[in-house]
Design a protein around this motif. Structure first.
Motif, PDB file in Angstrom:
ATOM      1  N   GLY A 412       0.831  -1.195   0.000  1.00 24.03           N
ATOM      2  CA  GLY A 412       0.000   0.000   0.000  1.00 24.03           C
ATOM      3  C   GLY A 412       0.867   1.248   0.000  1.00 24.03           C
ATOM      4  N   TYR A 413       0.288   2.361   0.421  1.00 22.46           N
ATOM      5  CA  TYR A 413       1.042   3.611   0.478  1.00 22.46           C
ATOM      6  C   TYR A 413       2.165   3.505   1.504  1.00 22.46           C
ATOM      7  CZ  TYR A 413       2.227   8.433   1.558  1.00 22.46           C
ATOM      8  OH  TYR A 413       2.913   9.601   1.794  1.00 22.46           O
ATOM      9  N   GLN A 414       3.339   4.054   1.184  1.00 23.66           N
ATOM     10  CA  GLN A 414       4.450   4.076   2.118  1.00 23.66           C
ATOM     11  C   GLN A 414       5.035   5.487   2.206  1.00 23.66           C
ATOM     12  OE1 GLN A 414       7.122   0.870   0.802  1.00 23.66           O
ATOM     13  NE2 GLN A 414       6.246  -0.424   2.402  1.00 23.66           N
ATOM     14  N   VAL A 415       5.369   5.884   3.440  1.00 21.08           N
ATOM     15  CA  VAL A 415       5.954   7.202   3.664  1.00 21.08           C
ATOM     16  C   VAL A 415       7.272   7.324   2.909  1.00 21.08           C
ATOM     17  CG1 VAL A 415       6.929   8.748   5.421  1.00 21.08           C
ATOM     18  CG2 VAL A 415       4.901   7.377   5.948  1.00 21.08           C
ATOM     19  N   PRO A 416       7.467   8.413   2.149  1.00 22.89           N
ATOM     20  CA  PRO A 416       8.751   8.599   1.451  1.00 22.89           C
ATOM     21  C   PRO A 416       9.868   8.963   2.429  1.00 22.89           C
ATOM     22  CG  PRO A 416       7.346  10.521   1.144  1.00 22.89           C
ATOM     23  CD  PRO A 416       6.517   9.496   1.873  1.00 22.89           C
ATOM     24  N   TRP A 417      11.089   8.827   1.974  1.00 21.45           N
ATOM     25  CA  TRP A 417      12.283   9.215   2.747  1.00 21.45           C
ATOM     26  C   TRP A 417      12.329   8.547   4.115  1.00 21.45           C
ATOM     27  CZ3 TRP A 417       9.589  14.018   1.112  1.00 21.45           C
ATOM     28  CH2 TRP A 417       9.887  14.322  -0.230  1.00 21.45           C
ATOM     29  N   TYR A 418      11.930   7.264   4.146  1.00 22.48           N
ATOM     30  CA  TYR A 418      12.019   6.489   5.389  1.00 22.48           C
ATOM     31  C   TYR A 418      13.485   6.222   5.723  1.00 22.48           C
ATOM     32  CZ  TYR A 418      11.821   2.360   8.402  1.00 22.48           C
ATOM     33  OH  TYR A 418      11.991   1.470   9.434  1.00 22.48           O
ATOM     34  N   PRO A 419      13.914   6.296   7.000  1.00 22.58           N
ATOM     35  CA  PRO A 419      13.136   6.631   8.205  1.00 22.58           C
ATOM     36  C   PRO A 419      13.217   8.116   8.589  1.00 22.58           C
ATOM     37  CG  PRO A 419      15.263   5.814   8.875  1.00 22.58           C
ATOM     38  CD  PRO A 419      15.279   5.844   7.348  1.00 22.58           C
ATOM     39  N   ILE A 420      13.803   8.937   7.712  1.00 26.12           N
ATOM     40  CA  ILE A 420      14.059  10.331   8.084  1.00 26.12           C
ATOM     41  C   ILE A 420      12.753  11.086   8.329  1.00 26.12           C
ATOM     42  CG2 ILE A 420      15.043  12.519   7.277  1.00 26.12           C
ATOM     43  CD1 ILE A 420      17.112  10.865   5.730  1.00 26.12           C
ATOM     44  N   LEU A 421      11.798  10.965   7.372  1.00 30.65           N
ATOM     45  CA  LEU A 421      10.568  11.750   7.501  1.00 30.65           C
ATOM     46  C   LEU A 421       9.749  11.361   8.735  1.00 30.65           C
ATOM     47  CD1 LEU A 421       8.426  13.103   4.670  1.00 30.65           C
ATOM     48  CD2 LEU A 421       7.285  12.080   6.621  1.00 30.65           C
ATOM     49  N   PRO A 422       9.551  10.070   9.056  1.00 34.45           N
ATOM     50  CA  PRO A 422       8.823   9.743  10.290  1.00 34.45           C
ATOM     51  C   PRO A 422       9.510  10.300  11.548  1.00 34.45           C
ATOM     52  CG  PRO A 422       8.924   7.825   8.878  1.00 34.45           C
ATOM     53  CD  PRO A 422       9.820   8.859   8.252  1.00 34.45           C
ATOM     54  N   ILE A 423      10.842  10.276  11.584  1.00 37.85           N
ATOM     55  CA  ILE A 423      11.565  10.809  12.746  1.00 37.85           C
ATOM     56  C   ILE A 423      11.358  12.319  12.839  1.00 37.85           C
ATOM     57  CG2 ILE A 423      13.858  11.223  13.711  1.00 37.85           C
ATOM     58  CD1 ILE A 423      14.676   8.478  12.575  1.00 37.85           C
ATOM     59  N   ILE A 424      11.446  13.017  11.693  1.00 37.94           N
ATOM     60  CA  ILE A 424      11.197  14.461  11.683  1.00 37.94           C
ATOM     61  C   ILE A 424       9.782  14.755  12.169  1.00 37.94           C
ATOM     62  CG2 ILE A 424      10.869  16.466  10.165  1.00 37.94           C
ATOM     63  CD1 ILE A 424      13.199  15.414   8.476  1.00 37.94           C
ATOM     64  N   SER A 425       8.813  13.959  11.702  1.00 41.08           N
ATOM     65  CA  SER A 425       7.419  14.144  12.115  1.00 41.08           C
ATOM     66  C   SER A 425       7.277  14.002  13.629  1.00 41.08           C
ATOM     67  CB  SER A 425       6.524  13.124  11.410  1.00 41.08           C
ATOM     68  OG  SER A 425       5.185  13.236  11.842  1.00 41.08           O
ATOM     69  N   GLY A 426       7.897  12.967  14.197  1.00 36.21           N
ATOM     70  CA  GLY A 426       7.836  12.764  15.641  1.00 36.21           C
ATOM     71  C   GLY A 426       8.477  13.903  16.412  1.00 36.21           C
ATOM     72  N   LEU A 427       9.616  14.402  15.915  1.00 38.52           N
ATOM     73  CA  LEU A 427      10.303  15.505  16.585  1.00 38.52           C
ATOM     74  C   LEU A 427       9.470  16.787  16.525  1.00 38.52           C
ATOM     75  CD1 LEU A 427      13.986  14.898  15.386  1.00 38.52           C
ATOM     76  CD2 LEU A 427      13.010  14.416  17.650  1.00 38.52           C
ATOM     77  N   LEU A 428       8.802  17.019  15.393  1.00 38.03           N
ATOM     78  CA  LEU A 428       7.931  18.194  15.280  1.00 38.03           C
ATOM     79  C   LEU A 428       6.775  18.114  16.270  1.00 38.03           C
ATOM     80  CD1 LEU A 428       7.819  18.600  11.388  1.00 38.03           C
ATOM     81  CD2 LEU A 428       8.893  20.160  13.018  1.00 38.03           C
ATOM     82  N   CYS A 429       6.245  16.901  16.474  1.00 34.48           N
ATOM     83  CA  CYS A 429       5.171  16.728  17.467  1.00 34.48           C
ATOM     84  C   CYS A 429       5.677  17.055  18.871  1.00 34.48           C
ATOM     85  CB  CYS A 429       4.634  15.298  17.426  1.00 34.48           C
ATOM     86  SG  CYS A 429       3.730  14.892  15.918  1.00 34.48           S
TER      87      CYS A 429
END
Length: 468
Positions: A412-429
């Motif tokens: 299915g859909y997968q987040v691009p630029w893994y694992p950088i983008l999920p980590i950035i998202s978590g840090l922004l939260c």
């Protein structure tokens, strides 16, 4: 098995899929986007662009909404992957159970209950006040005693309109998801039409000189905040798209449609917010927009009173669709927790029409009571903390999701630029969480201690995983 091992057991995806297959799959990508817009676009679109422009960003509020959307899109992409890989009811609660373990899932579910219940209760109270104001325009009065929360010293004993609208929405959702979706879609289209009416009519009254200076407070403007301060202030305007993921078990072709619904919601919402910001700050100098109803003020400023009247209908429609989406999502969340035995089992049952009626009735009673009798002015900030905690775990959860052998290669859909983008998202939260007031943290701490007491006192002993 030790207590530590029991509470961190991870649920199996095949059990969730087997349990949730009784849901009737009727929702399309368009339905999901309408559901998401219903939650994200409320009365805030008629207020935030003006007040934040006046106090923080000036005409740069246009950029503030774009920056906030970019920040929010990182979490949206993480939600989209989870919803595509795990098409089950329960949103972040179920995701937490599957990739982190039961106790983390419970904490996320408890956070979402806080978000959904307080959001709908607060908006139902506001809808009641707005509707009374609307009736006053037709010289129709309403007794003060039944027009506010239970505060006898002020002569109010309950908000009857708030209670009625919550019960009406619950009745509509219980009547059938297909018909409820159609009505929600219609009202969302009307709401978007009213917003576009403001943008198109207001565009003829735009004076480019009102955009000068475009960045009066700069990007980071000291006591005001500038563009980035404005982005932090409007970030919460986008919250609500996560409610779309609660519907995964009722969606046709969820691997394709869930990402379209979640990301599509954010794109449409951004276009509408930016459009209103452009026109509003072009019609009137940002220095005059620090008022309770800046859009109506701008229309009256240019002598367009007839459009201002229509905008009030748009505000009522905006609040209505938000309550529909959040009530729907909360009923699916309570169903999911009951399905797993962490709350009484009757909440996790579906009726013969594939609807979680018991959980819907239960959550309706709670919301109607809070919206009708409890003063919520000081509690609405808790909506933000519940949402951001869910965003945080969903963002970082992409990493164990990719490593989960049962779910790997979900196509299915997968987040691009893994694992950088999920980590950035978590840090922004984490950054956004750090901006919340101490009172909000204290109140939420009490809520989570109460939730953990329920989990260890009831949930652990009745958990379906521990029984099996």
């Amino acid at each position: 098995m030790s207590l530590g091992s029991r509470i961190f057991q991870r649920e199996r995806l095949d059990r969730y899929l087997e349990t949730d297959k009784k849901f009737i799959k009727t929702m399309s990508a368009f339905d999901l986007i309408a559901l998401g817009i219903g939650a994200v676009i409320g009365t805030g679109i008629f207020i935030l662009p003006g007040t934040v422009a006046a106090t923080k960003a000036g005409p740069g509020i246009i950029l503030s909404f774009i920056v906030a959307a970019i920040v929010c899109s990182t979490s949206a992409m993480c939600y989209a992957e989870f919803a595509s890989a795990l098409p089950v009811a329960g949103s972040a609660y179920s995701y937490g159970n599957l990739v982190f373990g039961e106790v983390i899932g419970w904490v996320l579910g408890w956070a979402l209950i806080l978000e959904y219940v307080l959001a709908v209760a607060a908006v139902s109270s506001a809808w009641g006040a707005y509707f009374q104001s609307f009736l006053t325009g037709f010289h129709i009065g309403f007794p003060k005693a039944i027009s506010g929360p239970f505060v006898p010293s002020q002569g109010t004993y309950g908000n009857l309109i708030a209670i009625i609208i919550v019960i009406l929405i619950s009745w509509m959702l219980n009547h059938g998801m297909r018909s409820s979706v159609r009505l929600n879609n219609f009202i969302v289209v009307v709401k978007i039409g009213i917003i576009l009416l403001f943008i198109l009519v207001g565009a003829f009254y735009v004076k480019p000189t009102n955009w000068h200076p475009f960045l009066p407070f700069g990007w980071v403007g000291g006591t005001h905040g500038g563009v980035l301060g404005g982005a932090a202030a409007v970030f919460f305007a986008y919250l609500g798209f996560d409610a779309v993921s609660s519907s995964a078990a009722e969606v046709k072709n969820p691997k394709k449609n869930m990402p379209i619904g979640i990301i599509g919601t954010l794109i449409v919402a951004t276009i509408l917010y930016v459009g209103v910001s452009v026109v509003l700050t072009g019609m009137v100098s940002y220095t005059k927009l620090d008022v309770a109803d800046p859009v109506a003020f701008a229309l009256q400023f240019v002598k367009l009173n007839w459009v201002a009247g229509i905008i009030s209908l748009g505000a009522l429609a905006g609040m209505f669709t938000m309550m529909v989406t959040m009530t729907y999502s909360s009923s699916r969340l309570i169903y999911s927790i009951g399905r797993d035995g962490l709350l009484p089992h009757f909440l996790g049952k579906l009726d013969k029409h594939g609807s979680p009626r018991n959980s819907l009735v239960t959550i309706t009673i709670v919301i109607a009571f809070m919206g009708g009798f409890v003063p919520l002015d000081q509690l609405t900030n808790l909506v933000n903390i519940g949402t951001l905690i869910a965003f945080l775990f969903v963002s970082f959860g992409i990493i164990p999701l990719r490593r989960n052998k049962e779910i790997q290669n979900h196509h299915g859909y997968q987040v691009p630029w893994y694992p950088i983008l999920p980590i950035i998202s978590g840090l922004l939260c984490l950054v956004m969480l750090s901006q919340l007031q101490a009172e909000t943290w204290i109140a939420s701490g009490i809520w989570f201690v109460f939730g953990l007491a329920i989990y260890f006192g009831y949930g652990v002993r009745h958990s379906q995983m521990n029984r099996s």
